[in-house]
Design a protein around this motif. Structure first.
Motif, PDB file in Angstrom:
ATOM      1  N   HIS A 346      41.644  37.038  31.666  1.00 28.16           N
ATOM      2  CA  HIS A 346      41.270  38.384  32.747  1.00 28.16           C
ATOM      3  C   HIS A 346      42.240  38.331  33.787  1.00 28.16           C
ATOM      4  CE1 HIS A 346      37.156  38.145  31.687  1.00 28.16           C
ATOM      5  NE2 HIS A 346      36.433  37.307  32.336  1.00 28.16           N
ATOM      6  N   ASP A 347      42.821  37.495  33.864  1.00 33.44           N
ATOM      7  CA  ASP A 347      44.500  38.097  34.370  1.00 33.44           C
ATOM      8  C   ASP A 347      45.237  38.916  33.547  1.00 33.44           C
ATOM      9  OD1 ASP A 347      44.166  35.508  36.934  1.00 33.44           O
ATOM     10  OD2 ASP A 347      43.606  34.175  35.021  1.00 33.44           O
ATOM     11  N   ARG A 350      44.567  42.588  34.606  1.00 35.65           N
ATOM     12  CA  ARG A 350      44.537  42.341  35.796  1.00 35.65           C
ATOM     13  C   ARG A 350      46.301  42.470  35.953  1.00 35.65           C
ATOM     14  NH1 ARG A 350      40.431  38.619  37.426  1.00 35.65           N
ATOM     15  NH2 ARG A 350      42.682  36.899  37.541  1.00 35.65           N
TER      16      ARG A 350
END
Length: 422
Positions: A346-347, A350
């Motif tokens: 998820h990082d 982003r």
């Protein structure tokens, strides 16, 4: 409070293991051998020694034991853990079979008059005799005759032998798969921003080698030979290379010096590096010719290759830093990220990563461990998409703990990048 919870959890696990071992001793030793006989004494000794060796294998390294001692206890101790898993599962399946078998073929209880006659050593003419209860058969304390006791021993031996054969065969085949070395798996990954000139670029992904007291230099050499045969453009070692210090495992890692790829070999830390002295291994792999990516990025001709430290590094103040690795890059270029654990996907999304390459899960390593791994990881093995980012998770080239894999064969994955423009 955290320490208390850890102590309680460890105590609960040890208590459960003690109960499982006692149950297996009852079914496999007590129920199959004569009281006080040499077979029972030997079986009891083995039943005590194996869990002690397993515990020693788990704690020897953390306790600072000499490396030679770690190696002595590791093989039997870790292998027993794998056998224990499948032996307990097989015996759990055997329990209802045992109950039905004994109930269906149980010898009928003798009538009171017949029982009294049996105890006197003779049966009255009126007492019927059955093949299961010949005259002169002594009754057990629960009224069961010698034939019934023989039947129970026979059933225990048949079911116990079958369970041991199943568990031993499963673990033996799984150990052979690890010691044989990882197979090559090939995956094509289309990337929207990849230029045509990079179409077909091949990255050999190696994860979770786990050099240690069990897997050593020969295992490293098998991996190096396998990787080099694929003739990759780039090699990515995505963490958990070792379980131990450079002093103990430096010779085992030496064949990594022979890795060959046109655009070099790269390394990022895994959680086990932080159990083994991460900085000493970062320095050592650099000496072996690999390029560590510590929250850093390397610009190749047609895409950016970035790497972040493992999340375990946060305990030492050296965790993943996506801003340092990806913050100021040109987002019109394709970005490939090396990160040991899939949970950071998820990082990666982003920060506009196009492809993340990870390991850590071992694919579950020992079935049904894949279902447990699913609880803690977004992807356990293979390729999946998260928004505009794709995540590939390798099952790994080695094994942690037991050198055994069941339902999750080891692999080295050649990821071939594909351009939409080709």
């Amino acid at each position: 409070m955290t320490i208390v919870l850890v102590v309680v959890a460890v105590a609960a696990v040890l208590a459960l293991l003690a109960l499982v071992h006692r149950w297996l001793w009852i079914r496999l030793v007590r129920d199959t051998t004569a009281p006080g006989g040499p077979a029972r004494r030997a079986g009891t000794a083995v039943a005590v020694a194996l869990p002690v060796l397993a515990l020693a294998a788990l704690v020897a390294g953390r306790a600072g034991a000499p490396f030679w001692l770690e190696r002595v206890v590791a093989w039997p101790g870790y292998l027993w853990l794998a056998v224990l898993l499948y032996l307990a599962m097989a015996m759990a399946v055997a329990e209802p079979v045992r109950a039905v078998w004994l109930r269906r073929y149980a010898a009928p209880a003798p009538a009171p008059a017949a029982a009294a006659a049996v105890l006197r050593g003779s049966a009255p003419d009126s007492a019927p005799r059955t093949p299961a209860e010949p005259s002169g058969a002594a009754a057990g304390p629960d009224g069961e005759g010698a034939a019934g006791l023989d039947r129970r021993v026979f059933v225990a031996r048949v079911l116990g032998g079958a369970a041991v054969a199943v568990a031993g065969g499963t673990v033996g085949n799984g150990a052979y798969g690890v010691l044989r070395g990882p197979r090559v798996k090939r995956v094509q990954v289309p990337l929207a921003k990849l230029p045509r000139a990079a179409h077909g670029f091949r990255i050999a992904v190696v994860s979770d080698v786990h050099l240690g007291p069990v897997l050593g230099r020969a295992h490293t050499q098998r991996i190096v030979d396998t990787v080099n045969r694929t003739q990759p453009d780039l090699i990515a070692i995505v963490g958990d290379l070792v379980d131990g210090s450079v002093h103990d495992l430096g010779p085992a890692a030496e064949p990594l010096r022979l890795l060959r790829a046109r655009h070099g070999s790269y390394f990022v830390t895994g959680n086990h590096e932080y159990f083994s002295g991460a900085q000493q291994w970062v320095d050592h792999v650099r000496e072996l010719g690999l390029t560590p990516l510590e929250n850093a990025r390397h610009a190749l001709a047609h895409f950016d290759l970035a790497g972040v430290n493992d999340v375990q590094g946060e305990s030492e103040g050296h965790g993943p830093d996506f801003r340092a690795a990806l913050g100021d890059r040109d987002r019109t270029r394709t970005a490939v990220l090396l990160a040991h654990q899939p949970v950071v996907i998820h990082d990666a999304v982003r920060h506009g990563v196009d492809l993340q390459l990870s390991g850590h899960t071992h694919g579950g390593q020992l079935w049904p461990g894949n279902h447990v791994a699913e609880l803690a990881n977004p992807t356990v093995a293979g390729l999946e998409r998260y928004g505009d980012t794709q995540l590939y998770v390798s099952r790994g080239a080695g094994a942690w703990g037991p050198p055994v894999r069941v339902g999750a064969p080891s692999d080295i994955t050649v990821v071939e990048l594909a351009s939409y423009q080709a």
